[in-house]
Write a protein that holds these residues in place. Structure first.
Motif, PDB file in Angstrom:
ATOM      1  N   GLN A 105      35.556  63.927  10.527  1.00 16.57           N
ATOM      2  CA  GLN A 105      35.201  65.030  11.415  1.00 16.57           C
ATOM      3  C   GLN A 105      33.992  64.615  12.247  1.00 16.57           C
ATOM      4  N   ILE A 106      34.074  64.951  13.556  1.00 14.71           N
ATOM      5  CA  ILE A 106      32.956  64.694  14.459  1.00 14.71           C
ATOM      6  C   ILE A 106      32.575  66.030  15.073  1.00 14.71           C
ATOM      7  N   VAL A 107      31.364  66.492  14.827  1.00 15.54           N
ATOM      8  CA  VAL A 107      30.923  67.783  15.358  1.00 15.54           C
ATOM      9  C   VAL A 107      30.182  67.558  16.666  1.00 15.54           C
ATOM     10  N   SER A 108      30.277  68.571  17.539  1.00 11.45           N
ATOM     11  CA  SER A 108      29.586  68.545  18.830  1.00 11.45           C
ATOM     12  C   SER A 108      29.859  67.229  19.556  1.00 11.45           C
ATOM     13  N   VAL A 109      31.148  67.019  19.862  1.00  8.21           N
ATOM     14  CA  VAL A 109      31.586  65.756  20.462  1.00  8.21           C
ATOM     15  C   VAL A 109      30.891  65.524  21.799  1.00  8.21           C
ATOM     16  N   SER A 110      30.454  64.278  22.004  1.00  7.48           N
ATOM     17  CA  SER A 110      29.838  63.882  23.274  1.00  7.48           C
ATOM     18  C   SER A 110      30.657  62.747  23.884  1.00  7.48           C
ATOM     19  N   VAL A 131      39.900  66.031  23.197  1.00 11.65           N
ATOM     20  CA  VAL A 131      39.017  67.096  22.737  1.00 11.65           C
ATOM     21  C   VAL A 131      37.947  67.341  23.784  1.00 11.65           C
ATOM     22  N   LYS A 132      37.576  68.640  23.942  1.00 11.43           N
ATOM     23  CA  LYS A 132      36.542  68.993  24.909  1.00 11.43           C
ATOM     24  C   LYS A 132      35.163  68.604  24.388  1.00 11.43           C
ATOM     25  N   ARG A 133      34.304  68.170  25.312  1.00 16.44           N
ATOM     26  CA  ARG A 133      32.919  67.865  24.940  1.00 16.44           C
ATOM     27  C   ARG A 133      32.268  69.109  24.352  1.00 16.44           C
ATOM     28  N   GLY A 134      31.538  68.891  23.232  1.00 23.02           N
ATOM     29  CA  GLY A 134      30.854  69.990  22.564  1.00 23.02           C
ATOM     30  C   GLY A 134      31.648  70.630  21.454  1.00 23.02           C
ATOM     31  N   TYR A 141      43.095  57.002  19.158  1.00 20.74           N
ATOM     32  CA  TYR A 141      42.098  57.039  20.235  1.00 20.74           C
ATOM     33  C   TYR A 141      41.669  58.479  20.481  1.00 20.74           C
ATOM     34  N   ILE A 142      40.364  58.708  20.504  1.00 18.17           N
ATOM     35  CA  ILE A 142      39.819  60.025  20.835  1.00 18.17           C
ATOM     36  C   ILE A 142      39.405  60.002  22.299  1.00 18.17           C
TER      37      ILE A 142
END
Length: 730
Positions: free
Chosen positions: A574-579, A525-528, A602-603
C-alpha cells in the motif's frame, strides 16, 4: 566400472589442488606455512617509538619459532628489552633501536619441517654530519674552471642539497655555474665576481627534519694578465668534467633515468643530449640549464647508447653513456604451494623465474642448503627438483630463492609424503532439498592419499544413476540435472584407496516450487490517493516459515530505500498519499532458500496538467491577434481543451475573463479583440482530472482606438425625480 546402480570415478583427493595448495583436516599433521611476515627494508626514524618484526605461521603440530640476525642465531629470550608475542614469532623492538640494526629472518618449525620468511632489514641511520675540518681556499685565475666539493653525508632519503652564503642567500646558478647531482658546485669558467669567502653546502633531510651545513669555503679568483702586463683571459674549447669516464648505467624497469653532463670551457659551453641512431623519447626532460637528461618510468625501449655534446666557438667534446634497463625477478608461473603425494611417487617442484639479469636459483630444504642433505633420490635441474621414489623422510618445506641484483623472490613449497585412508569431510546424513526441474549438487569431499576412488550409488529406493542427467564433479560431488520426483531418496558416497574405505549417506527431498498465483496488476491512480498492489503466492508447506516476500521499485528494495508512506503486509503493498515520484515499475519477489519467483506491475500516477508555457503573440492587427503556447505534461491524462482568458488594466484590472475555448490538440488560436484596450492573455489546460493552474501571462497588447461597431440598442429612459432622467442602452 559403471553399473546400473552406481556411478564410479577415480580422482585426486577431494581437497587436492596443485595450483592453490591443500586443505588438511584438523586431525591430520601438516607442514608449517608462513601466514604473516615483515619483509623489505625499513628505516627507523628518530621519532619512531618501536618497530615490529612480524612472523605468524600455521601447522600441525603448532609451529615453534626462531630468528636469525645477519645470518646468525638471534635468541629473543636472551634480550629482556624485546617484547615478544606469545601466540606467534613476532617481537617488538623498543625505542632504542641502534643496536638492533641488521637483516632478520624467521623460521617456523614443527616435526615435519621448517618454513622461512623473507629477509627483512632494519636500518638505523646515524644523524648526518659534515666533518669539521679546515678547507683550504680555492685559488684560480680568471677564466679557469673550478669545482667546490660538497661530499654530503649519508642520511635518510629523500635529501636536498643547495649552496648558500653566510647570510643565507642562494648561490645563483646558470649555464656557467651549476650544482651537480652529487652536490658539487661546478664553474665552467670563473669571473672576478665569483670571489667569496662564504660558499657553504647545505644538506636537508626532510624525514628526520634535519639540515646540516658544511664549513664555509673560500674561492679567490685572480685577474689574468698577459706577458705585456695587460688583462688577458685565454679562451679554450670545452672539456667534459662530469662524468669523468665512460660508464654503463644500470636501471630497474620503472625507475627514472638521469644522465648528467657538465663541461668547462670559455666561452661557456652549450650541452646537447642525443640518443644514438634514434630520437629521444617524447617524455624526455632536460633540466639544470641543459646539463641533466631525465626519462621517467624507463622501459626496455629506453635502452641504448646516449651521447652528450658540449660545444662553444672553439670546438666541442663528447661523452657516451650506455644505458641498460633491467628487471627484478618475477615468477614465470606461480609455483605450487603444497603437494600431497603417496609413498613411492615421483615429485616435481618447479621454480621458474624471469628477470634481467637472469635470476640465480638457490634451493633449500627446511631453511638449510639442499647440499646439506645428501640423497640419491634427488635431481636438481636448475629451475626444478625431482624427487624419485619419494619416502616419508622426504616430507619437508622446500625453499626456492630466485635472485639478481635488483631483488630476491622466496617461495616455500610444502611437500607431504604420506599414505592416508579416505577421510570424508562432508557431514554424514546431510539432507538436501531442491525443486522439480532444478539442479542439485550433493557433496562428498574427501581427504586421502593415494587419491581415492569415489563411488556414488542410489540406496533407498534403489535406482540407476546412468544417463546425461548425472555428473560427477572433480571434487567428488554428484550433480543431478533437471531433478525429477523419482530422484527423491537416499544416496551413498563410497571413497576407497589402498589404505581403507569410508562411506557417506545423504538424503534428497523434492519440494513444490514457489510461485506467484495472483500477480500484481497495472494500476492508474490519482495523485494524493492510495495505491494498492496484491501479490499472492503458493509454496511448499515445509518452506512456508522461511518464505520471504519483497517489493522492489525500479530495481531498488522499497523498505530500504523509500519513505514511510509504503506499507507491506502478507503480499500486499500500500502506498498512501501517492505523489508523482511513486510512478514506476513495482516487482514482487517471493523466495525461499531453494527458489524464487517474480512478477511486476506498473503504477501510473494521474494528475491535472501542468500549466501551458511559452506564450507568444503573432499576426498583430487592430482588432485581432494570434496567441501561441506549448502544452506541458498532461500527467498521464490527455488534455481535452484549452481555456484562453484575458485581462485588461484600464477598465477592470486584475479580473481575468474567459475569451475562448479550443480543442486540446491546438497550440495556437486567433483572438478577436475590441479597440482601445490593453490586453494580456493566459491559458489553462483541461484533462479528465481537472483544470491546470493558469499559465504565466503573455506580454500586453494594446489595440488602437476605433469607431464603434454599431449603434446602441434597447435604449430606455426613466425619470424618477423631477429634475433627473436616467438613460440605459445596450
Amino acid at each position: 566400472m559403471r553399473g546400473l546402480r552406481s556411478l564410479i570415478v577415480g580422482l585426486l583427493s577431494a581437497f587436492f589442488s596443485t595450483a592453490f595448495g591443500l586443505y588438511f583436516p584438523p586431525d591430520v599433521e601438516q607442514l608449517p606455512t608462513i601466514t604473516a611476515q615483515t619483509s623489505g627494508s625499513f628505516i627507523a626514524l628518530p621519532f619512531d617509538e618501536n618497530f615490529l618484526f612480524k612472523c605468524e605461521a600455521k601447522g600441525n603440530p603448532r609451529p615453534t619459532y626462531r630468528w636469525t640476525k645477519d645470518g646468525m642465531d638471534f635468541d629473543l629470550h636472551k634480550d629482556s628489552q624485546l617484547i615478544k608475542e606469545e601466540s606467534s614469532g613476532s617481537f617488538l623492538i623498543p625505542k632504542d633501536m641502534a643496536k638492533y640494526e641488521g637483516k632478520y629472518r624467521c623460521y617456523a618449525s614443527n616435526k615435519l619441517g621448517t618454513a622461512i620468511s623473507e629477509e627483512s632489514e632494519l636500518v638505523v641511520p646515524m644523524t648526518p654530519k659534515f666533518p669539521k675540518k679546515k678547507i683550504e681556499p680555492a685559488v684560480v685565475t680568471e677564466g679557469d674552471s673550478v669545482v667546490l666539493e660538497c661530499n654530503p653525508p649519508q642520511g635518510i632519503p629523500p635529501s636536498q642539497l643547495y649552496w648558500m652564503t653566510n647570510d643565507l642567500q642562494h648561490i645563483e646558478q646558470n649555464e656557467r655555474v651549476t650544482m651537480g647531482l652529487n652536490g658539487n658546485l661546478y664553474f665552467s669558467n670563473t669571473l672576478m665576481s665569483d670571489s667569496h669567502d662564504d660558499y657553504s653546502c647545505f644538506a636537508s633531510f626532510s624525514k628526520i627534519r634535519t639540515i646540516v651545513q658544511k664549513p664555509r669555503m673560500v674561492l679567490r679568483v685572480k685577474p689574468s694578465q698577459g706577458d705585456d702586463g695587460f688583462k688577458s683571459v685565454q679562451k679554450r674549447k670545452p672539456s667534459i668534467l662530469v662524468p669523468s669516464s665512460h660508464s654503463t648505467t644500470y636501471l630497474k624497469k620503472g625507475e627514472a633515468l638521469e644522465l648528467e653532463c657538465i663541461a668547462e670551457g670559455l666561452p661557456t659551453p652549450v650541452v646537447e643530449f642525443i640518443k644514438m641512431w634514434e630520437n629521444l623519447p617524447n617524455r624526455t626532460h632536460i633540466k639544470n640549464y641543459g646539463k641533466v637528461l631525465t626519462i621517467p618510468n624507463v622501459t626496455e625501449q629506453d635502452e641504448g647508447k646516449y651521447m652528450c655534446k658540449a660545444k662553444n666557438d672553439l670546438g666541442e667534446d663528447e661523452h657516451y653513456f650506455q644505458v641498460v634497463v633491467e628487471e627484478p625477478p618475477s615468477w614465470q608461473e606461480e609455483p605450487v604451494k603444497s603437494q600431497l603425494v603417496k609413498i613411492g611417487s615421483e615429485i616435481h617442484i618447479k621454480c621458474s623465474a624471469r628477470g634481467k639479469p637472469q635470476p640465480t636459483i638457490i634451493w633449500k630444504r627446511n631453511g638449510q642448503p639442499l647440499d646439506d642433505f645428501p640423497s640419491t633420490n634427488y635431481k636438481v635441474l636448475d629451475d626444478r627438483i625431482i624427487i624419485l621414489r619419494a619416502q616419508q623422510r622426504d616430507t619437508a618445506v622446500y625453499q626456492c630463492e630466485a635472485s639478481n641484483r635488483h631483488g630476491t623472490l622466496l617461495f616455500n613449497a610444502n611437500v607431504l609424503v604420506m599414505n592416508h585412508p579416505p577421510l570424508i569431510l562432508t557431514r554424514d546424513y546431510l539432507e538436501y532439498s531442491t525443486m522439480l526441474g532444478k539442479s542439485v549438487i550433493m557433496d562428498c569431499e574427501v581427504f586421502s592419499s593415494p587419491p581415492a576412488t569415489i563411488n556414488w550409488r542410489r540406496e533407498d529406493p534403489e535406482g540407476s544413476l546412468d544417463g546425461e542427467r548425472y555428473s560427477l564433479l572433480k571434487n567428488g560431488s554428484l550433480q543431478i540435472h533437471k531433478v525429477e520426483m523419482e530422484d527423491m531418496g537416499q544416496y551413498k558416497c563410497l571413497a576407497k584407496n589402498s589404505e581403507g574405505t569410508m562411506s557417506l549417506t545423504i538424503e534428497l527431498f523434492i519440494k513444490d516450487s514457489t510461485r506467484i498465483v495472483e500477480p500484481p496488476q497495472d494500476t492508474k491512480v490519482k495523485r494524493g490517493s492510495m495505491a494498492k498492489l496484491e501479490c499472492q503466492v503458493e509454496c511448499d508447506p515445509t518452506l512456508r516459515r522461511e518464505l520471504e516476500i519483497l517489493w522492489m521499485k525500479d530495481g531498488m528494495n522499497i523498505l530500504s530505500n523509500f519513505s514511510e508512506r509504503y506499507f507491506t503486509d502478507d503480499g500486499t503493498l500500500q502506498i498512501v498519499s501517492v505523489s508523482h515520484s511513486d510512478q514506476g515499475k513495482y516487482t514482487c519477489v517471493v523466495r525461499t532458500s531453494l527458489d524464487q519467483d517474480t512478477a511486476s506491475a506498473y503504477i501510473t500516477v494521474l494528475d491535472i496538467p501542468d500549466p501551458p508555457v511559452q506564450l507568444t503573440l503573432s499576426e498583430r492587427k487592430n482588432r485581432s491577434v494570434r496567441l501561441h503556447w506549448a502544452a506541458a505534461s498532461d500527467h498521464n491524462s490527455p488534455i481535452t481543451e484549452f481555456i484562453i482568458q484575458y485581462e485588461e488594466n484600464n477598465w477592470d484590472p486584475e479580473n481575468w475573463k474567459e475569451l475562448l475555448r479550443v480543442a486540446g490538440s491546438q497550440i495556437s488560436a486567433p483572438l478577436t479583440l475590441y479597440g482601445h484596450i490593453n490586453y494580456q492573455f493566459r491559458v489553462i489546460a483541461v484533462n479528465a482530472i481537472g483544470r491546470s493552474l493558469p499559465s504565466m501571462p503573455s506580454e500586453r497588447y494594446k489595440t488602437p482606438p476605433c469607431a464603434p461597431d454599431r449603434n446602441p440598442e434597447n435604449i430606455k429612459i426613466e425619470g424618477r425625480l423631477p429634475h433627473q432622467m436616467d438613460i440605459i442602452w445596450e
